[in-house]
Design a protein around this motif. Structure first.
Motif, mmCIF file in Angstrom:
data_model
loop_
_atom_site.group_PDB
_atom_site.id
_atom_site.type_symbol
_atom_site.label_atom_id
_atom_site.label_comp_id
_atom_site.label_asym_id
_atom_site.label_seq_id
_atom_site.Cartn_x
_atom_site.Cartn_y
_atom_site.Cartn_z
ATOM 1 N N ILE A 184 0.966 -1.142 0.043
ATOM 2 C CA ILE A 184 0.007 0.005 -0.230
ATOM 3 C C ILE A 184 0.796 1.074 -0.041
ATOM 4 O O ILE A 184 1.693 1.297 0.916
ATOM 5 C CB ILE A 184 -0.900 -0.056 1.172
ATOM 6 C CG1 ILE A 184 -1.783 -1.212 1.269
ATOM 7 C CG2 ILE A 184 -1.711 1.276 1.116
ATOM 8 C CD1 ILE A 184 -2.519 -1.488 2.577
ATOM 9 N N LEU A 185 0.701 1.965 -1.066
ATOM 10 C CA LEU A 185 1.699 3.581 -1.229
ATOM 11 C C LEU A 185 0.520 4.352 -1.362
ATOM 12 O O LEU A 185 -0.098 4.493 -1.869
ATOM 13 C CB LEU A 185 2.472 2.988 -2.398
ATOM 14 C CG LEU A 185 3.529 1.870 -2.329
ATOM 15 C CD1 LEU A 185 4.300 1.856 -3.608
ATOM 16 C CD2 LEU A 185 4.495 2.194 -1.306
ATOM 17 N N GLY A 186 1.122 5.686 -0.697
ATOM 18 C CA GLY A 186 0.314 6.881 -1.020
ATOM 19 C C GLY A 186 -0.347 7.264 0.117
ATOM 20 O O GLY A 186 0.013 6.930 1.401
ATOM 21 N N VAL A 187 -1.187 8.344 0.281
ATOM 22 C CA VAL A 187 -1.681 9.334 0.930
ATOM 23 C C VAL A 187 -3.029 8.267 1.711
ATOM 24 O O VAL A 187 -3.662 7.700 0.753
ATOM 25 C CB VAL A 187 -2.232 10.390 0.537
ATOM 26 C CG1 VAL A 187 -3.070 10.686 -0.525
ATOM 27 C CG2 VAL A 187 -2.521 11.271 1.993
ATOM 28 N N HIS A 188 -3.188 8.482 2.921
ATOM 29 C CA HIS A 188 -4.380 7.679 3.389
ATOM 30 C C HIS A 188 -5.809 8.708 3.092
ATOM 31 O O HIS A 188 -5.517 9.922 2.913
ATOM 32 C CB HIS A 188 -4.288 7.715 4.846
ATOM 33 C CG HIS A 188 -5.388 6.941 5.523
ATOM 34 N ND1 HIS A 188 -6.588 7.260 5.803
ATOM 35 C CD2 HIS A 188 -5.222 5.709 6.153
ATOM 36 C CE1 HIS A 188 -7.271 6.416 6.305
ATOM 37 N NE2 HIS A 188 -6.612 5.264 6.710
ATOM 38 N N PRO A 189 -6.771 8.144 2.761
ATOM 39 C CA PRO A 189 -7.763 8.880 1.920
ATOM 40 C C PRO A 189 -8.530 9.702 3.099
ATOM 41 O O PRO A 189 -9.093 10.753 2.826
ATOM 42 C CB PRO A 189 -8.863 7.662 1.646
ATOM 43 C CG PRO A 189 -8.398 6.510 2.163
ATOM 44 C CD PRO A 189 -6.977 6.588 2.557
ATOM 45 N N GLU A 201 8.169 12.098 -3.887
ATOM 46 C CA GLU A 201 7.658 12.805 -4.609
ATOM 47 C C GLU A 201 5.997 13.110 -4.254
ATOM 48 O O GLU A 201 5.714 14.450 -4.806
ATOM 49 C CB GLU A 201 7.511 12.328 -6.079
ATOM 50 C CG GLU A 201 9.080 12.097 -6.785
ATOM 51 C CD GLU A 201 8.999 11.201 -7.790
ATOM 52 O OE1 GLU A 201 9.992 11.083 -8.531
ATOM 53 O OE2 GLU A 201 8.084 10.449 -8.123
ATOM 54 N N ALA A 202 5.492 12.350 -3.798
ATOM 55 C CA ALA A 202 4.216 12.456 -3.227
ATOM 56 C C ALA A 202 4.080 13.454 -2.406
ATOM 57 O O ALA A 202 3.106 14.329 -2.313
ATOM 58 C CB ALA A 202 3.487 11.187 -2.963
ATOM 59 N N ARG A 229 -2.579 2.131 -3.867
ATOM 60 C CA ARG A 229 -3.408 3.054 -3.344
ATOM 61 C C ARG A 229 -4.163 2.254 -2.220
ATOM 62 O O ARG A 229 -4.584 0.951 -2.458
ATOM 63 C CB ARG A 229 -4.322 4.180 -3.712
ATOM 64 C CG ARG A 229 -5.584 3.876 -4.458
ATOM 65 C CD ARG A 229 -6.199 4.547 -5.469
ATOM 66 N NE ARG A 229 -7.377 4.123 -5.947
ATOM 67 C CZ ARG A 229 -7.436 3.176 -7.268
ATOM 68 N NH1 ARG A 229 -6.233 2.729 -7.482
ATOM 69 N NH2 ARG A 229 -8.444 2.834 -7.450
ATOM 70 N N LEU A 230 -4.556 2.643 -1.022
ATOM 71 C CA LEU A 230 -5.274 1.841 -0.002
ATOM 72 C C LEU A 230 -6.921 1.476 -0.445
ATOM 73 O O LEU A 230 -7.168 0.614 -0.219
ATOM 74 C CB LEU A 230 -5.364 2.586 1.281
ATOM 75 C CG LEU A 230 -6.183 1.834 2.626
ATOM 76 C CD1 LEU A 230 -5.623 0.722 2.782
ATOM 77 C CD2 LEU A 230 -6.171 2.986 3.724
ATOM 78 N N GLU A 231 -7.693 2.608 -1.023
ATOM 79 C CA GLU A 231 -8.783 2.345 -1.324
ATOM 80 C C GLU A 231 -9.115 1.250 -2.579
ATOM 81 O O GLU A 231 -10.162 1.000 -2.696
ATOM 82 C CB GLU A 231 -9.337 3.712 -2.360
ATOM 83 C CG GLU A 231 -9.290 4.783 -1.502
ATOM 84 C CD GLU A 231 -7.939 5.804 -1.570
ATOM 85 O OE1 GLU A 231 -8.037 7.024 -1.481
ATOM 86 O OE2 GLU A 231 -6.760 5.074 -1.727
#
Length: 97
Positions: A33-38, A66-67, A82-84
């Motif tokens: 899981i990579l990236g911002v939490h929704p 980068e994110a 992404r988590l979603e």
């Protein structure tokens, strides 16, 4: 070993041949899981590597930097990770895993 020998007295002498212990984090599709939490936009996720974290660390560090700096990753499209994806059913299916 003493507890096992008490329960299985006919199996003596017992000898440990190998062992493994530790946390093995794995996601339902066995991809990170990579990236911002929704729900928490200040929380960036990099979890679920199931033992591959060290191998992927340089790329993940670049993607997350980068994110954080640019609001999106430019080196690799991290959207599939992404988590979603677990809520929407967009799992990453990889026959090699």
């Amino acid at each position: 070993m003493p507890q096992l020998q008490r329960r299985l007295p006919t199996c003596t002498p017992l000898q440990l041949q190998r062992g493994w212990a530790g946390h093995y984090d794995v996601t339902p599709d066995e991809n990170p899981i990579l990236g911002v939490h929704p729900a928490h936009p200040a929380l960036f996720l990099a979890v679920g590597f199931s033992g591959h974290g060290l191998m992927l660390a340089p790329a993940v560090g670049k993607i997350l930097s980068e994110a954080i700096r640019l609001g999106r990753s430019t080196t690799l499209d991290a959207q599939p990770y992404r988590l979603e994806r677990f809520d929407t059913g967009e799992l990453i299916l990889d026959a090699q895993i």
